[in-house]
Design an enzyme around this catalytic site. Structure first.
Site, PDB file in Angstrom:
ATOM      1  N   LYS A  52       0.797  -1.232   0.000  1.00 55.78           N
ATOM      2  CA  LYS A  52       0.000   0.000   0.000  1.00 55.78           C
ATOM      3  C   LYS A  52       0.831   1.284   0.000  1.00 55.78           C
ATOM      4  O   LYS A  52       0.344   2.342  -0.422  1.00 55.78           O
ATOM      5  CB  LYS A  52      -0.934   0.001   1.206  1.00 55.78           C
ATOM      6  CG  LYS A  52      -2.081  -0.990   1.127  1.00 55.78           C
ATOM      7  CD  LYS A  52      -3.180  -0.510   0.216  1.00 55.78           C
ATOM      8  CE  LYS A  52      -4.436  -1.344   0.336  1.00 55.78           C
ATOM      9  NZ  LYS A  52      -5.529  -0.836  -0.515  1.00 55.78           N
ATOM     10  N   SER A 305       1.108  -9.831  -0.707  1.00 53.84           N
ATOM     11  CA  SER A 305       0.800  -8.403  -0.623  1.00 53.84           C
ATOM     12  C   SER A 305       1.145  -7.740   0.700  1.00 53.84           C
ATOM     13  O   SER A 305       1.284  -6.519   0.764  1.00 53.84           O
ATOM     14  CB  SER A 305      -0.682  -8.165  -0.940  1.00 53.84           C
ATOM     15  OG  SER A 305      -1.502  -8.939  -0.080  1.00 53.84           O
TER      16      SER A 305
END
Length: 320
Positions: A52, A305
């Site tokens: 992110k 991720s």
């Protein structure tokens, strides 16, 4: 609605250089199976523990001086929260983060440690309170995925895979939540290595993206349904408007994995891959291990991720 192109992706790469880590594409010879090969993209190595930071920094770095002075507000279950807080600290921008009160404590504490003001709300309020705060205080809203700068920033993952992967790479597995990561990554791959298949992966208990892609329209699942999955970063009720356009343009398929498969993959990545992955981060590799027949790939890359997992949960999954 305009899709993110190579110009935006390359501009994002320039902005995030030196802030986001250029993570390696790690071969996993221990995962070879009948001629299949796997490479892992460990985004858990980012300074905030997840991919992110790429999108958040790209968005904040592009703000005008006036917008920076107003401060920003964002909503997140944890990884976007930390990324916006971290980017805000680096750029000297006030950050207010709205988080559901179900967020893992490790993510809440990390967000506060980067200097952000954290507001805990019910899961149902997570996506409405930021708009109220933006109107009341003049903050700039930094959405977690439905923004071209966010999508382009996350898409730098795809640029790196395209550059680092062997010539025989035929499939890339990417987790799906709001769609920023898979939208940007798929765009980057299809625009640079069009022969590679891009397959999204999400939990069976939060499979709104798969339902939407197959229905030909965005589909929303109730919060009560998506919050059943252990993958707390993938509980978004639906993909964003702009990410959905990228999914329909660039994503070849979306598959799902079970809760038991996610849990087992967290443990497997830690034991064999020496990679600490949170449940959301283990979803894409889980498809390689448990959906081989449906994928059809022989040379596969999977995005891990993030790695922001509660220590107690990691210990539980390793013990199991």
């Amino acid at each position: 609605m305009a899709l993110v192109g190579l110009e935006e992706l390359r501009a994002a790469r320039e902005r995030v250089a030196g802030v986001a880590v250029r993570t390696p594409l790690v071969p996993a010879p221990w995962a070879e199976d009948g001629g299949r090969r796997l490479w892992l993209k460990p985004e858990n190595l980012q300074p905030t523990g997840a991919f992110k930071v790429r999108g958040a920094y790209n968005r904040l770095a592009a703000l005008s001086d006036d917008e920076r002075a107003r401060g920003v507000v964002a909503q997140s279950s944890g990884n976007h929260a930390q990324a916006v807080a971290y980017a805000g600290r680096l750029l000297g921008i006030k950050a207010v983060i709205v988080m559901p009160d179900t967020s893992p404590a490790v993510k809440v504490e990390a967000t506060r440690s980067f200097g952000a003001e954290v507001l805990l709300v019910s899961p149902e309020e997570r996506d409405t309170v930021p708009a109220e705060l933006a109107e009341r205080h003049g903050y700039v809203w930094v959405p977690p995925y439905d923004d071209p700068f966010i999508i382009a920033g996350q898409g730098t993952v795809g640029l790196e895979i395209a550059e680092d992967a062997p010539a025989e790479l035929d499939t890339v597995l990417v987790p799906v939540s709001g769609g920023g990561l898979i939208g940007g990554t798929a765009a980057a791959l299809k625009l640079t290595r069009p022969g590679v298949r891009v397959v999204g992966v999400e939990p069976e208990l939060a499979a709104d993206a798969q339902a939407g892609l197959r229905a030909g329209r965005r589909v929303a699942w109730p919060v009560a349904d998506t919050y059943r999955t252990i993958a707390d970063g993938l509980r978004t009720p639906s993909v964003g408007v702009l990410p959905y356009e990228h999914l329909t343009a660039y994503v070849d398929d979306i598959v799902t994995v079970t809760e038991d498969e996610i849990r087992a993959t967290v443990a497997l990545l830690a034991r064999r891959g020496r990679i600490v992955a949170e449940p959301s981060g283990a979803v894409a590799p889980a498809a390689y291990f448990h959906r081989a027949a449906g994928l059809g790939g022989r040379a596969v890359a999977a995005v891990v991720s993030g790695g922001n997992i509660e220590p107690a949960l990691l210990a539980e999954l390793l013990a199991g």
